[in-house]
Design an enzyme around this catalytic site. Structure first.
Site, short mmCIF file in Angstrom:
data_model
loop_
_atom_site.label_atom_id
_atom_site.label_comp_id
_atom_site.label_asym_id
_atom_site.label_seq_id
_atom_site.Cartn_x
_atom_site.Cartn_y
_atom_site.Cartn_z
N GLY A 10 5.96 12.71 -7.78
CA GLY A 10 5.98 11.65 -6.76
C GLY A 10 6.31 10.31 -7.39
O GLY A 10 5.76 9.27 -7.00
N ALA A 11 7.24 10.32 -8.32
CA ALA A 11 7.52 9.13 -9.12
C ALA A 11 8.05 7.96 -8.30
O ALA A 11 7.97 6.81 -8.73
CB ALA A 11 8.52 9.48 -10.24
N MET A 15 1.83 5.36 -6.06
CA MET A 15 1.07 5.82 -7.22
C MET A 15 1.98 6.23 -8.35
O MET A 15 1.69 5.99 -9.52
CB MET A 15 0.16 6.98 -6.82
CG MET A 15 -1.27 6.59 -6.49
SD MET A 15 -2.12 5.62 -7.76
CE MET A 15 -2.04 6.72 -9.16
N GLU A 36 10.51 14.10 -7.93
CA GLU A 36 10.48 13.61 -6.55
C GLU A 36 10.87 14.76 -5.64
O GLU A 36 11.41 15.78 -6.07
CB GLU A 36 11.44 12.42 -6.40
CG GLU A 36 11.29 11.58 -5.14
CD GLU A 36 9.87 11.26 -4.76
OE1 GLU A 36 9.37 11.96 -3.85
OE2 GLU A 36 9.25 10.36 -5.35
N THR A 101 -4.26 14.49 -5.99
CA THR A 101 -3.85 14.69 -4.60
C THR A 101 -5.07 14.89 -3.71
O THR A 101 -5.99 15.62 -4.08
CB THR A 101 -2.93 15.92 -4.50
OG1 THR A 101 -1.78 15.71 -5.32
CG2 THR A 101 -2.50 16.19 -3.07
N THR A 102 -5.07 14.25 -2.55
CA THR A 102 -6.17 14.44 -1.61
C THR A 102 -5.70 15.26 -0.41
O THR A 102 -4.51 15.48 -0.22
CB THR A 102 -6.73 13.09 -1.14
OG1 THR A 102 -5.70 12.33 -0.49
CG2 THR A 102 -7.26 12.29 -2.31
N HIS A 157 -9.23 2.58 4.23
CA HIS A 157 -7.98 2.59 3.46
C HIS A 157 -6.86 1.95 4.27
O HIS A 157 -7.01 1.71 5.47
CB HIS A 157 -7.59 4.03 3.09
CG HIS A 157 -8.37 4.59 1.95
ND1 HIS A 157 -9.63 5.11 2.09
CD2 HIS A 157 -8.07 4.72 0.63
CE1 HIS A 157 -10.07 5.53 0.91
NE2 HIS A 157 -9.13 5.31 0.01
N HIS A 158 -5.74 1.76 3.63
CA HIS A 158 -4.55 1.18 4.24
C HIS A 158 -4.06 2.03 5.41
O HIS A 158 -4.37 3.23 5.53
CB HIS A 158 -3.44 1.04 3.19
CG HIS A 158 -3.15 2.32 2.47
ND1 HIS A 158 -2.26 3.26 2.93
CD2 HIS A 158 -3.66 2.82 1.31
CE1 HIS A 158 -2.22 4.29 2.10
NE2 HIS A 158 -3.06 4.04 1.10
N LYS A 161 -2.36 5.73 5.04
CA LYS A 161 -3.04 6.93 4.52
C LYS A 161 -3.08 8.01 5.60
O LYS A 161 -3.43 7.74 6.75
CB LYS A 161 -4.44 6.58 4.04
CG LYS A 161 -5.13 7.75 3.32
CD LYS A 161 -6.39 7.29 2.61
CE LYS A 161 -7.09 8.44 1.92
NZ LYS A 161 -6.24 9.10 0.89
N THR A 168 -11.96 10.66 -1.99
CA THR A 168 -13.09 10.01 -2.65
C THR A 168 -14.36 10.14 -1.82
O THR A 168 -15.44 10.44 -2.34
CB THR A 168 -12.78 8.53 -2.89
OG1 THR A 168 -11.61 8.43 -3.71
CG2 THR A 168 -13.93 7.84 -3.59
#
Length: 271
Positions: A10-11, A15, A36, A101-102, A157-158, A161, A168
């Protein structure tokens, strides 16, 4: 020991760019690949340029098999589908796989766990030092207080998301459940609406807020009779997650195959 050669998955994302910047500042680590998604308009772009650095000659590619031929580890803060696709290749190549990763499901976790007899995986819902210290504190407080204290977890969060509750928040819920010696699955209250009735004793509640550009704020509330304990962490920049992930990779390089967490990386197991 030679520098650890790292791939950023995910470059092109926020993040991924943060990870690229931190690798450039970290002694003992070097960027060797930038992954990517297939079809991304960023394929072929220079990872350094995208991260606001001088060009480094590492071009974004969708071919992890080729990128991993000369790598030691992969830093993976992507989406569940991409992470699961990366797991098999990382294990086959013998890469350290750091997973931030979530939104991963129980079946996703089972796939990840299935490779740890031969691969080194560090997986955490949050890679920051502060959040992992918070989780250790939550576990300890939950051990000390009986279920006369209700546990509620609040996160914001923003607006972009896509998963809720955050990884978390879920990690903090797991810490609380472990402290109480219960399973989170049986006691999680994830969202309330309408006529819900009274709060069920022993539940661990979650509330998720989304808006603006908030990097991530988390609070764990222990609400008892006539008193309340609140433990909080506020993230001001996602660079804290990038620093933690690279610390995890460098630590994991010297470990045996298995599944590890930031608790292991930071030596908090006996806290």
């Amino acid at each position: 020991m030679s520098d650890m050669r790292l791939i950023v998955a995910g470059a092109g994302g926020r993040m991924g760019r943060a990870l690229t910047r931190v690798i450039s500042e970290t002694s003992g680590a070097v960027l060797t690949g930038a992954l990517e998604a297939p079809g991304s308009e960023l394929l072929g772009k220079d990872a350094g340029t995208l991260a606001g650095l001088p060009a480094n000659g590492v071009l974004l590619s969708a071919d992890l098999w080729s990128l991993s031929a000369n790598a030691d580890g992969i830093l993976d803060f992507t989406v569940p589908g991409a992470t699961i696709a990366n797991v098999a290749i990382a294990a086959q190549r013998g890469l350290v796989h750091v997973i931030g990763t979530t939104g991963l499901t129980a079946s996703d976790d089972a796939v990840i766990k299935s490779v740890t007899s031969r691969a080194i995986v560090v997986k955490s819902g949050n890679m920051s030092l502060g959040v992992n210290l918070l989780a250790a504190l939550v576990k300890r407080v939950a051990q000390s207080l009986d279920d006369g204290f209700d546990i509620e977890i609040l996160e914001i969060h923003h607006r972009a998301k896509v998963d809720a509750p955050s990884g978390t928040a879920y990690m903090l819920g797991e810490a609380a459940a472990e402290g109480r010696k219960i399973t989170l699955e049986a006691h999680a209250a994830r969202g309330r609406d309408g006529h819900t009735g009274a709060r069920r004793s022993g539940d661990i509640g979650f509330a998720s807020l989304r808006g603006g550009t908030v990097t991530g704020d988390h609070s764990v509330i222990f609400a008892g009779p006539y008193e309340r304990i609140e433990l909080s962490h506020k993230a001001e920049d996602r660079m804290i997650f990038a620093h933690g992930a690279i610390k995890a990779a460098l630590w994991a390089r010297n470990q045996k195959p298995g599944m590890y967490s930031m608790t292991d990386v930071l030596g908090l197991g006996d806290f």
